[in-house]
Design an enzyme around this catalytic site. Structure first.
Site, mmCIF file in Angstrom:
data_model
loop_
_atom_site.group_PDB
_atom_site.id
_atom_site.type_symbol
_atom_site.label_atom_id
_atom_site.label_comp_id
_atom_site.label_asym_id
_atom_site.label_seq_id
_atom_site.Cartn_x
_atom_site.Cartn_y
_atom_site.Cartn_z
ATOM 1 N N CYS A 212 13.634 40.260 -22.290
ATOM 2 C CA CYS A 212 13.389 38.851 -21.972
ATOM 3 C C CYS A 212 11.950 38.575 -21.528
ATOM 4 O O CYS A 212 11.521 37.422 -21.513
ATOM 5 C CB CYS A 212 14.364 38.368 -20.902
ATOM 6 S SG CYS A 212 16.067 38.333 -21.481
ATOM 7 N N ASN B 49 20.099 31.423 -22.474
ATOM 8 C CA ASN B 49 19.012 32.401 -22.411
ATOM 9 C C ASN B 49 18.726 32.907 -23.828
ATOM 10 O O ASN B 49 19.539 33.634 -24.402
ATOM 11 C CB ASN B 49 19.432 33.554 -21.486
ATOM 12 C CG ASN B 49 18.362 34.621 -21.346
ATOM 13 O OD1 ASN B 49 17.383 34.640 -22.097
ATOM 14 N ND2 ASN B 49 18.555 35.520 -20.398
ATOM 15 N N HIS C 297 10.840 31.788 -17.869
ATOM 16 C CA HIS C 297 11.906 32.309 -18.729
ATOM 17 C C HIS C 297 13.209 31.631 -18.304
ATOM 18 O O HIS C 297 13.473 31.453 -17.117
ATOM 19 C CB HIS C 297 12.011 33.824 -18.575
ATOM 20 C CG HIS C 297 13.231 34.385 -19.228
ATOM 21 N ND1 HIS C 297 13.587 34.083 -20.527
ATOM 22 C CD2 HIS C 297 14.200 35.219 -18.758
ATOM 23 C CE1 HIS C 297 14.712 34.701 -20.818
ATOM 24 N NE2 HIS C 297 15.110 35.393 -19.775
#
Ligand code: COA
Length: 318
Positions: A114, A275, A245
């Site tokens: 990520c 996500n 993020h």
């Protein structure tokens, strides 16, 4: 004179299929209420069988080039952040070069889960500053729907598919561009968020100790943000936009509170995209630049944490 890597183009791509929390609740033991309350997520986009990391990344890259009014033939390098490549090789970057018709320069993938986009951005900036490339496409593209255990309610509700891209161009001067990047990795925490190793589970799936990841995210992201501001002699109030993020709204809100930033200055997409791992920051940038929120001259702070653990931050003057 200082050479800076300036952001001149943004692009995004989201699959048309939307999977809502309510649909998930029909398949597994969860509820719209639980998912919204714990994560802020209401829905996610899911790639169809014909969509791949390369096809979505190429679509986002085309949009970024259009925005910048730059032809694909003028691009010197393509750096892709992804944890879900279509196959081990060729890299997604080189596949995208093929799709866009880029036949000079170079391309490769970066693996930092990520945090991948921040790592790729830092890599691209280094190539620009060292004069190895003048124009670099940085792309985050992910198909997490293919590495999820759809029976594991603790993970499958959290992720979505999509791609985001930015074009970085070399410019002389200090008026704008990437001011700094800070990257970190710590392999001691590799087993709290990972995709199962070869042969262990077929097909390989994502496994996570959510509470542990949450705990690390809060501490490490705060440190990465402090580090970015200190390195540039800036204060939290100098930040115009936080583009974090997008993993969990509670983590995002915590960071905004720490910086003293009102909600209107935080770009949030996790509610609609969930996500999307390495794609989440460029997708958020794409949205906020295109709708006119982020403007020339604004100071943008990006931060991310992912499997590895990996984490980092980037400061950008638009
Ligand atoms: N629906 C309903 N209940 C669920 C659920 C779901 N989808 N997922 C977990 N639960 C249950 C758990 O089984 C647990 O039940 P128990 O108390 O009976 O054991 C309860 O909810 C609480 O679980 P917990 O894991 O403590 O919840 P949480 O508040 O920590 O939220 C996450 C879980 C995953 C949302 C949260 O930890 C998180 O966001 N972590 C970070 C994840 C992340 O950012 N990952 C990516 C990094 S890039």
């Amino acid at each position: 004179m200082t050479l800076r890597a300036c952001l001149t183009g943004v692009g995004g791509y989201l699959p048309s299929r939307i999977l809502t929390n309510a649909e998930l609740a029909e398949r597994i033991d969860t509820s719209d209420e639980w998912i919204r309350e714990r994560t802020g997520i209401a829905q996610r986009h899911i790639a169809d069988a014909g969509e791949t990391a390369a096809s979505m990344g190429a679509a986002a890259a085309r949009a970024a080039l259009d925005w910048a009014k730059v032809a694909a033939s003028e691009v010197d390098a393509v750096i892709v952040a992804t944890a879900t490549p279509d196959n081990p090789f060729p890299s997604v970057a080189v596949r995208i070069m093929g799709e866009l018709g880029i036949t000079h320069g170079f391309g490769f993938d970066v693996s930092a889960a990520c945090s991948g986009f921040v790592f790729a951005l830092a890599t691209a900036e280094s190539f620009i500053r060292s004069r190895h490339a003048r124009r670099v496409l940085v792309i985050g593209t992910e198909v997490y729907s293919r590495i999820l255990d759809w029976n594991d309610r603790t993970t499958c509700v959290l992720f979505g598919d999509g791609a985001g891209a930015v074009l970085l161009e070399a410019e002389d001067g200090e008026a704008r561009g990437i001011l700094s990047t800070h990257l970190h990795s710590d392999g001691r925490f590799g087993d709290i968020l990972y995709v199962s190793p070869h042969g262990e589970e077929q097909p390989a799936v994502l496994r996570m100790q959510g509470r542990e990841v949450f705990r690390h995210a809060v501490v490490k992201l705060a440190e990465a943000v402090d580090e970015a501001l200190a390195a540039n002699g800036l204060k939290a109030e100098d930040v115009r936009w936080l583009v974090p993020h997008q993993a969990n709204l509670r983590i995002i809100d915590g960071m905004a509170r720490k910086l003293g930033l009102p909600q209107e200055r935080v770009v949030v997409t996790v509610d609609r995209h969930a996500n999307t791992s390495a794609a989440s920051i460029p997708l958020a940038l794409n949205e906020a630049v295109r709708d006119g929120r982020i403007r020339t001259g604004d100071l943008v702070l990006m931060e991310a944490l992912g499997g590895g653990l990996t984490w980092g931050s980037a400061l950008l003057r638009m």
